[in-house]
Design an enzyme around this catalytic site. Structure first.
Site, PDB file in Angstrom:
ATOM      1  N   LYS A 119      58.925 -34.140  24.155  1.00 45.20           N
ATOM      2  CA  LYS A 119      57.948 -33.383  24.956  1.00 45.20           C
ATOM      3  C   LYS A 119      58.642 -32.327  25.790  1.00 45.20           C
ATOM      4  O   LYS A 119      58.245 -31.157  25.809  1.00 45.20           O
ATOM      5  CB  LYS A 119      57.145 -34.337  25.834  1.00 45.20           C
ATOM      6  CG  LYS A 119      56.114 -33.628  26.725  1.00 45.20           C
ATOM      7  CD  LYS A 119      56.560 -33.611  28.172  1.00 45.20           C
ATOM      8  CE  LYS A 119      55.539 -32.988  29.078  1.00 45.20           C
ATOM      9  NZ  LYS A 119      55.947 -32.963  30.497  1.00 45.20           N
ATOM     10  N   ASP A 137      52.111 -34.572  25.844  1.00 43.74           N
ATOM     11  CA  ASP A 137      52.184 -35.437  27.011  1.00 43.74           C
ATOM     12  C   ASP A 137      51.027 -36.431  26.961  1.00 43.74           C
ATOM     13  O   ASP A 137      50.356 -36.570  25.931  1.00 43.74           O
ATOM     14  CB  ASP A 137      52.155 -34.607  28.303  1.00 43.74           C
ATOM     15  CG  ASP A 137      50.891 -33.760  28.412  1.00 43.74           C
ATOM     16  OD1 ASP A 137      49.961 -33.924  27.583  1.00 43.74           O
ATOM     17  OD2 ASP A 137      50.825 -32.937  29.342  1.00 43.74           O
TER      18      ASP A 137
END
Length: 211
Positions: A119, A137
């Site tokens: 991420k 996320d």
């Protein structure tokens, strides 16, 4: 409507109510540090901590030489400040030793940095280098499953599935729009379906799944 068409429709809907946020400073190092600071905290806290840090220390060389206690104090608004301060200096030293102070622009090298997962790495690729990637996320993971675009157990699986169904020219937009959507409408609990523009493409709303 297949999943690719639903992703396209989702982006159209979200662009109708949210604006793509522009990060004025695209310096890769600052984007990387900001993303590390953003872990498990709110955007306003991240912004304050980032501004505090770079107002005093201007670049990677100043930060790596700064007293760790001072770094901790400056980034305290972001939470977990002791861990994050240590991580920022550790990553900074590796970048100096191995990359002449520059941030690599590929996923493989970014995820080798301590504490940098997919991420965070994808955020750097998107927001610093404007390369197509999908940072996933908790918001992107939750919403993708709630809509029924994917059926996955973790963010890495979600990223893999989204790259299969989302046109690559939409990847850069996807995270920012879905995060704003998740913060304001499609919340973790009590999603505001009554004001959601996406109900016609949402499996949760239409009772096809329970998330």
């Amino acid at each position: 409507m297949n999943k690719k068409e639903r992703v396209i429709k989702l982006i159209e809907y979200l662009e109708g109510i949210f604006k793509i946020r522009v990060f004025l400073d695209k310096d890769p190092y600052k984007v990387l540090v900001r993303t590390i600071l953003s872990q498990r905290t709110r955007d306003e806290n991240t912004d304050q901590a980032t501004n505090n840090l770079f107002s005093k220390y201007k670049n990677i060389y100043e930060i790596v030489d700064a007293p760790i206690e001072d770094i901790q104090k400056l980034i305290k608004p972001a939470g977990f400040y002791r861990v994050k301060a240590g991580r920022i200096q550790e990553v900074s030293q590796i970048l100096i030793d191995q990359y002449e102070g520059e941030v690599p622009n590929n996923l493989e090298e970014l995820v080798e940095l301590p504490g940098v997962g997919r991420k965070t790495a994808n955020c750097v690729l998107v927001f610093a280098f404007e390369l197509p990637a999908i940072p996933v996320d908790t918001h992107v993971h939750r919403i993708s499953n709630r809509l029924g675009l994917v059926d996955t157990k973790n963010p890495d699986q979600t990223e893999e599935e989204l790259t299969k169904i989302a046109p690559s020219d939409l990847w850069i937009k996807l995270n920012d729009l879905m995060v704003q959507f998740g913060q304001n409408i499609c919340k973790p609990t009590s999603p505001q379906c009554e004001i959601c523009p996406c109900t016609d493409i949402c499996d949760y709303f239409n009772g096809l799944i329970i998330v």
